[in-house]
Design a protein around this motif. Structure first.
Motif, PDB file in Angstrom:
ATOM      1  N   HIS A  10       0.832  -1.211   0.000  1.00 28.05           N
ATOM      2  CA  HIS A  10       0.000   0.000   0.000  1.00 28.05           C
ATOM      3  C   HIS A  10       0.867   1.262   0.000  1.00 28.05           C
ATOM      4  CE1 HIS A  10      -3.590  -2.394   0.568  1.00 28.05           C
ATOM      5  NE2 HIS A  10      -2.985  -3.012   1.563  1.00 28.05           N
ATOM      6  N   GLY A  11       1.968   1.231  -0.741  1.00 27.87           N
ATOM      7  CA  GLY A  11       2.828   2.394  -0.879  1.00 27.87           C
ATOM      8  C   GLY A  11       3.816   2.611   0.252  1.00 27.87           C
ATOM      9  N   ILE A  12       3.854   1.711   1.220  1.00 29.00           N
ATOM     10  CA  ILE A  12       4.767   1.817   2.362  1.00 29.00           C
ATOM     11  C   ILE A  12       5.844   0.747   2.199  1.00 29.00           C
ATOM     12  CG2 ILE A  12       4.998   1.707   4.888  1.00 29.00           C
ATOM     13  CD1 ILE A  12       3.119   3.957   3.945  1.00 29.00           C
ATOM     14  N   ARG A  13       7.106   1.164   2.237  1.00 24.91           N
ATOM     15  CA  ARG A  13       8.194   0.187   2.173  1.00 24.91           C
ATOM     16  C   ARG A  13       8.177  -0.674   3.429  1.00 24.91           C
ATOM     17  NH1 ARG A  13      13.656   2.568  -0.574  1.00 24.91           N
ATOM     18  NH2 ARG A  13      12.647   3.285  -2.478  1.00 24.91           N
ATOM     19  N   VAL A  14       8.310  -1.985   3.224  1.00 26.84           N
ATOM     20  CA  VAL A  14       8.293  -2.944   4.324  1.00 26.84           C
ATOM     21  C   VAL A  14       9.439  -3.925   4.149  1.00 26.84           C
ATOM     22  CG1 VAL A  14       5.783  -2.767   4.718  1.00 26.84           C
ATOM     23  CG2 VAL A  14       6.658  -4.456   3.096  1.00 26.84           C
ATOM     24  N   PRO A  15       9.808  -4.632   5.229  1.00 23.39           N
ATOM     25  CA  PRO A  15      10.851  -5.653   5.100  1.00 23.39           C
ATOM     26  C   PRO A  15      10.404  -6.770   4.158  1.00 23.39           C
ATOM     27  CG  PRO A  15      10.313  -5.233   7.418  1.00 23.39           C
ATOM     28  CD  PRO A  15       9.313  -4.496   6.589  1.00 23.39           C
ATOM     29  N   SER A  30       6.771  -9.855  15.412  1.00 27.03           N
ATOM     30  CA  SER A  30       7.676  -9.272  14.418  1.00 27.03           C
ATOM     31  C   SER A  30       7.189  -7.901  13.971  1.00 27.03           C
ATOM     32  CB  SER A  30       7.792 -10.188  13.192  1.00 27.03           C
ATOM     33  OG  SER A  30       8.270 -11.444  13.563  1.00 27.03           O
ATOM     34  N   ILE A  31       5.888  -7.744  13.889  1.00 28.82           N
ATOM     35  CA  ILE A  31       5.316  -6.452  13.503  1.00 28.82           C
ATOM     36  C   ILE A  31       5.564  -5.429  14.607  1.00 28.82           C
ATOM     37  CG2 ILE A  31       3.177  -5.221  12.955  1.00 28.82           C
ATOM     38  CD1 ILE A  31       2.160  -7.870  11.701  1.00 28.82           C
ATOM     39  N   LEU A  32       5.329  -5.818  15.853  1.00 29.19           N
ATOM     40  CA  LEU A  32       5.528  -4.899  16.978  1.00 29.19           C
ATOM     41  C   LEU A  32       6.978  -4.469  17.119  1.00 29.19           C
ATOM     42  CD1 LEU A  32       3.263  -6.443  19.750  1.00 29.19           C
ATOM     43  CD2 LEU A  32       2.892  -4.329  18.493  1.00 29.19           C
ATOM     44  N   GLU A  33       7.913  -5.316  16.685  1.00 25.84           N
ATOM     45  CA  GLU A  33       9.340  -4.993  16.815  1.00 25.84           C
ATOM     46  C   GLU A  33       9.811  -3.955  15.805  1.00 25.84           C
ATOM     47  OE1 GLU A  33      11.105  -8.878  16.533  1.00 25.84           O
ATOM     48  OE2 GLU A  33      10.906  -9.229  18.691  1.00 25.84           O
ATOM     49  N   LEU A  34       9.022  -3.696  14.768  1.00 29.03           N
ATOM     50  CA  LEU A  34       9.410  -2.699  13.776  1.00 29.03           C
ATOM     51  C   LEU A  34       9.422  -1.313  14.400  1.00 29.03           C
ATOM     52  CD1 LEU A  34       7.291  -3.986  10.765  1.00 29.03           C
ATOM     53  CD2 LEU A  34       9.772  -4.133  11.012  1.00 29.03           C
ATOM     54  N   LYS A  35      10.437  -0.532  14.117  1.00 29.15           N
ATOM     55  CA  LYS A  35      10.561   0.816  14.667  1.00 29.15           C
ATOM     56  C   LYS A  35       9.656   1.809  13.920  1.00 29.15           C
ATOM     57  CE  LYS A  35      14.357   0.113  17.331  1.00 29.15           C
ATOM     58  NZ  LYS A  35      13.880  -0.708  18.420  1.00 29.15           N
ATOM     59  N   ASN A  36       9.421   1.566  12.646  1.00 31.12           N
ATOM     60  CA  ASN A  36       8.660   2.481  11.799  1.00 31.12           C
ATOM     61  C   ASN A  36       7.152   2.292  12.018  1.00 31.12           C
ATOM     62  OD1 ASN A  36       7.156   3.250   9.321  1.00 31.12           O
ATOM     63  ND2 ASN A  36       9.193   3.882   8.623  1.00 31.12           N
ATOM     64  N   THR A  37       6.468   3.342  12.482  1.00 28.75           N
ATOM     65  CA  THR A  37       5.043   3.232  12.787  1.00 28.75           C
ATOM     66  C   THR A  37       4.192   2.987  11.541  1.00 28.75           C
ATOM     67  OG1 THR A  37       4.805   5.640  12.727  1.00 28.75           O
ATOM     68  CG2 THR A  37       5.144   4.627  14.878  1.00 28.75           C
ATOM     69  N   GLU A  38       4.589   3.543  10.406  1.00 31.35           N
ATOM     70  CA  GLU A  38       3.831   3.297   9.175  1.00 31.35           C
ATOM     71  C   GLU A  38       3.912   1.826   8.779  1.00 31.35           C
ATOM     72  OE1 GLU A  38       3.508   7.098   6.348  1.00 31.35           O
ATOM     73  OE2 GLU A  38       5.546   6.301   6.499  1.00 31.35           O
ATOM     74  N   GLN A  39       5.093   1.222   8.943  1.00 30.20           N
ATOM     75  CA  GLN A  39       5.237  -0.197   8.637  1.00 30.20           C
ATOM     76  C   GLN A  39       4.370  -1.033   9.569  1.00 30.20           C
ATOM     77  OE1 GLN A  39       9.493  -0.767   8.962  1.00 30.20           O
ATOM     78  NE2 GLN A  39       9.803  -0.350   6.792  1.00 30.20           N
TER      79      GLN A  39
END
Length: 143
Positions: A10-15, A30-39
């Motif tokens: 959806h236009g947001i860069r993700v791992p 794994s999602i909660l560990e991401l630092k980027n709130t948009e991700q």
């Protein structure tokens, strides 16, 4: 051809793992560990907020006026609270962490209601940390 690329949802860069792993197999931790709130937001949406809450054995601690307040369980550890709310413009539901859990070993016991979570959010906004709302009344007006 040269192997270069990136992954986006959806236009947001993700791992890469977020696209290469079937969404039913993505670990919410794994999602909660991401630092980027948009991700985190786009991946919660991708996995599905209901599935996300179920997988983390979410415990609803309060419900008020369309808002819900939860604690999440990650590897046997309770974290939160998290405020579930809807975006005023898109209607999409999302979770937002609130309180100062780092002061209290992952849970902020001072926030027990949705109203308190919204007040905390308004205070953060007034300090320039997020969208500028100055009170619960302002947030409710926009929601």
């Amino acid at each position: 051809p040269d192997g270069w690329g990136f992954y986006a949802l959806h236009g947001i860069r993700v791992p890469g793992w977020a696209i290469e792993t079937p969404k039913d197999e993505i670990n919410p931790k794994s999602i909660l560990e991401l630092k980027n709130t948009e991700q985190r937001m786009v991946l919660m949406r991708h996995v599905g907020l209901f599935k996300f809450l179920k997988a983390l054995k979410a415990e609803q601690i309060h419900k008020w006026n369309g808002y819900e307040l939860y604690y999440l369980n990650v590897e046997g550890q309770k974290i939160g609270p998290y405020l579930k709310m809807s975006c005023p413009s898109s209607g999409r539901e999302f979770l937002e962490g609130c309180g100062d859990a780092s002061k209290y070993d992952n849970i902020d016991p001072t926030i027990k209601t949705c109203e308190q979570a919204l007040e905390w959010r308004a205070k953060r906004a007034s300090q320039g940390f997020m969208t500028k709302f100055t009170s619960v009344k302002d947030w409710l007006f926009h929601a």
